[in-house]
Design a protein around this motif. Structure first.
Motif, PDB file in Angstrom:
ATOM      1  N   GLU A   1      32.646  12.478   2.490  1.00  0.00           N
ATOM      2  CA  GLU A   1      34.044  12.900   2.525  1.00  0.00           C
ATOM      3  C   GLU A   1      34.265  14.185   3.319  1.00  0.00           C
ATOM      4  N   ILE A   2      33.426  14.421   4.309  1.00  0.00           N
ATOM      5  CA  ILE A   2      33.579  15.593   5.177  1.00  0.00           C
ATOM      6  C   ILE A   2      34.189  15.115   6.487  1.00  0.00           C
ATOM      7  N   GLN A   3      35.297  15.723   6.870  1.00  0.00           N
ATOM      8  CA  GLN A   3      35.951  15.335   8.119  1.00  0.00           C
ATOM      9  C   GLN A   3      36.128  16.543   9.008  1.00  0.00           C
ATOM     10  N   PRO A   4      35.748  16.548  10.243  1.00  0.00           N
ATOM     11  CA  PRO A   4      34.975  15.476  10.878  1.00  0.00           C
ATOM     12  C   PRO A   4      33.553  15.449  10.344  1.00  0.00           C
ATOM     13  N   PRO A   5      32.867  14.312  10.523  1.00  0.00           N
ATOM     14  CA  PRO A   5      31.514  14.173   9.984  1.00  0.00           C
ATOM     15  C   PRO A   5      30.541  15.222  10.560  1.00  0.00           C
ATOM     16  N   ASP A   6      29.582  15.618   9.760  1.00  0.00           N
ATOM     17  CA  ASP A   6      28.542  16.560  10.175  1.00  0.00           C
ATOM     18  C   ASP A   6      27.477  15.775  10.946  1.00  0.00           C
ATOM     19  N   LEU A   7      27.549  15.822  12.280  1.00  0.00           N
ATOM     20  CA  LEU A   7      26.640  15.027  13.107  1.00  0.00           C
ATOM     21  C   LEU A   7      25.194  15.501  13.010  1.00  0.00           C
ATOM     22  N   ASP A   8      24.985  16.795  12.861  1.00  0.00           N
ATOM     23  CA  ASP A   8      23.619  17.295  12.752  1.00  0.00           C
ATOM     24  C   ASP A   8      22.955  16.725  11.502  1.00  0.00           C
ATOM     25  N   LYS A   9      23.639  16.781  10.400  1.00  0.00           N
ATOM     26  CA  LYS A   9      23.126  16.231   9.138  1.00  0.00           C
ATOM     27  C   LYS A   9      22.911  14.719   9.273  1.00  0.00           C
ATOM     28  N   THR A  10      23.867  14.047   9.876  1.00  0.00           N
ATOM     29  CA  THR A  10      23.778  12.601  10.070  1.00  0.00           C
ATOM     30  C   THR A  10      22.566  12.230  10.920  1.00  0.00           C
ATOM     31  N   ASN A  11      22.376  12.949  12.024  1.00  0.00           N
ATOM     32  CA  ASN A  11      21.263  12.634  12.920  1.00  0.00           C
ATOM     33  C   ASN A  11      19.915  12.877  12.250  1.00  0.00           C
ATOM     34  N   ARG A  12      19.808  13.894  11.422  1.00  0.00           N
ATOM     35  CA  ARG A  12      18.549  14.126  10.708  1.00  0.00           C
ATOM     36  C   ARG A  12      18.306  13.003   9.694  1.00  0.00           C
ATOM     37  N   ARG A  13      19.377  12.595   9.009  1.00  0.00           N
ATOM     38  CA  ARG A  13      19.264  11.554   7.981  1.00  0.00           C
ATOM     39  C   ARG A  13      18.957  10.174   8.572  1.00  0.00           C
ATOM     40  N   ASN A  14      19.618   9.846   9.694  1.00  0.00           N
ATOM     41  CA  ASN A  14      19.451   8.512  10.279  1.00  0.00           C
ATOM     42  C   ASN A  14      18.014   8.219  10.684  1.00  0.00           C
ATOM     43  N   ASN A  15      17.275   9.233  11.092  1.00  0.00           N
ATOM     44  CA  ASN A  15      15.902   9.004  11.532  1.00  0.00           C
ATOM     45  C   ASN A  15      14.908   8.956  10.373  1.00  0.00           C
ATOM     46  N   LYS A  16      15.424   9.044   9.160  1.00  0.00           N
ATOM     47  CA  LYS A  16      14.578   8.876   7.969  1.00  0.00           C
ATOM     48  C   LYS A  16      14.860   7.543   7.281  1.00  0.00           C
ATOM     49  N   VAL A  17      15.752   6.744   7.871  1.00  0.00           N
ATOM     50  CA  VAL A  17      16.042   5.408   7.356  1.00  0.00           C
ATOM     51  C   VAL A  17      14.934   4.474   7.849  1.00  0.00           C
ATOM     52  N   PRO A  18      14.320   3.682   6.954  1.00  0.00           N
ATOM     53  CA  PRO A  18      13.218   2.803   7.387  1.00  0.00           C
ATOM     54  C   PRO A  18      13.679   1.671   8.303  1.00  0.00           C
ATOM     55  N   PHE A  19      12.842   1.368   9.295  1.00  0.00           N
ATOM     56  CA  PHE A  19      13.019   0.208  10.166  1.00  0.00           C
ATOM     57  C   PHE A  19      11.808  -0.689   9.935  1.00  0.00           C
ATOM     58  N   LEU A  20      12.036  -1.876   9.488  1.00  0.00           N
ATOM     59  CA  LEU A  20      10.927  -2.762   9.130  1.00  0.00           C
ATOM     60  C   LEU A  20      10.080  -3.180  10.324  1.00  0.00           C
ATOM     61  N   GLN A  21      10.639  -3.173  11.533  1.00  0.00           N
ATOM     62  CA  GLN A  21       9.895  -3.622  12.712  1.00  0.00           C
ATOM     63  C   GLN A  21       8.983  -2.543  13.297  1.00  0.00           C
ATOM     64  N   LEU A  22       9.040  -1.341  12.777  1.00  0.00           N
ATOM     65  CA  LEU A  22       8.202  -0.266  13.296  1.00  0.00           C
ATOM     66  C   LEU A  22       6.918  -0.142  12.487  1.00  0.00           C
ATOM     67  N   PRO A  23       5.800   0.084  13.147  1.00  0.00           N
ATOM     68  CA  PRO A  23       4.561   0.299  12.397  1.00  0.00           C
ATOM     69  C   PRO A  23       4.633   1.545  11.508  1.00  0.00           C
ATOM     70  N   GLU A  24       5.375   2.564  11.955  1.00  0.00           N
ATOM     71  CA  GLU A  24       5.479   3.818  11.198  1.00  0.00           C
ATOM     72  C   GLU A  24       6.566   3.767  10.135  1.00  0.00           C
ATOM     73  N   SER A  25       7.400   2.783  10.153  1.00  0.00           N
ATOM     74  CA  SER A  25       8.532   2.539   9.253  1.00  0.00           C
ATOM     75  C   SER A  25       9.719   3.488   9.450  1.00  0.00           C
ATOM     76  N   HIS A  26       9.512   4.720   9.893  1.00  0.00           N
ATOM     77  CA  HIS A  26      10.624   5.639  10.166  1.00  0.00           C
ATOM     78  C   HIS A  26      10.639   5.987  11.647  1.00  0.00           C
ATOM     79  N   SER A  27      11.820   6.005  12.227  1.00  0.00           N
ATOM     80  CA  SER A  27      11.939   6.256  13.661  1.00  0.00           C
ATOM     81  C   SER A  27      11.481   7.657  14.054  1.00  0.00           C
TER      82      SER A  27
END
Length: 187
Positions: free
Chosen positions: A148-174
């Protein structure tokens, strides 16, 4: 092994000038006012190849950029027409800023960026990356609604997005996959 003339030309382009390949969706290509064709696809190190897609959130334009090799990604946000006119620089600055924010060594980032002196645009070519971009955008929008933060905090978002698992990666996190890919840059 004998190489064709086209292969040699491509290798020379990559070796001499360094190249960042940016594969854009049709929507982003229209916004950038460029035409892309399959002829523009060149053999390029996947670590220096990125996909990008524009999306809207609360009537603002954002671009999610994802690395072809590691799925490392970041969002450029609140973009207006003049930003798209200097998209090459915006893209390079985005890569640099986000790598440094994620704790990559400055010397390694500088060495990586030295290989990105030119930006070549091409159409998207990997459907699995487009699918992962769409999933990341969906997750991001849900996080923004929850914050509920407007505009969105892109720095926080970018740090968080790269900790989301991707099943197709050997390392699981980007982020981990990008760290492994950047080890080659250090050499």
């Amino acid at each position: 092994m004998k190489l064709s003339t086209n292969t040699l030309k491509r290798q020379n382009i990559n070796e001499v000038t360094g190249m960042l390949l940016l594969q854009v969706t049709k929507k982003l290509a229209e916004q950038l006012n460029i035409k892309t064709s399959k002829d523009q696809l060149v053999d390029n190190d996947l670590l220096y190849s990125w996909h990008a897609h524009m999306f809207l959130y609360k009537r603002r334009k954002y671009v999610l950029v994802m690395n072809n090799k590691s799925r490392y990604n970041f969002i450029l946000g609140g973009l207006v027409k003049k930003d798209f006119m200097k998209f090459d620089e915006l893209m390079k600055n985005g890569i640099r800023k986000n790598l440094l924010a994620d704790g990559f060594d400055t010397k390694v980032v500088d060495k990586y960026m030295e290989q990105c002196d030119s930006v070549n645009y091409a159409p998207t070519s990997m459907r699995n990356i487009i699918s992962q971009i769409n999933d990341t955008i969906l997750i991001t929008k849900h996080m923004w609604e929850a914050d509920e933060i407007q505009p969105p905090d892109l720095d926080k978002t970018n740090r968080r997005n790269n900790k989301v698992p991707f099943l197709q990666l050997p390392e699981s996190h980007s982020l981990d996959a990008m760290k492994n890919g950047m080890k080659n840059v250090e050499d």
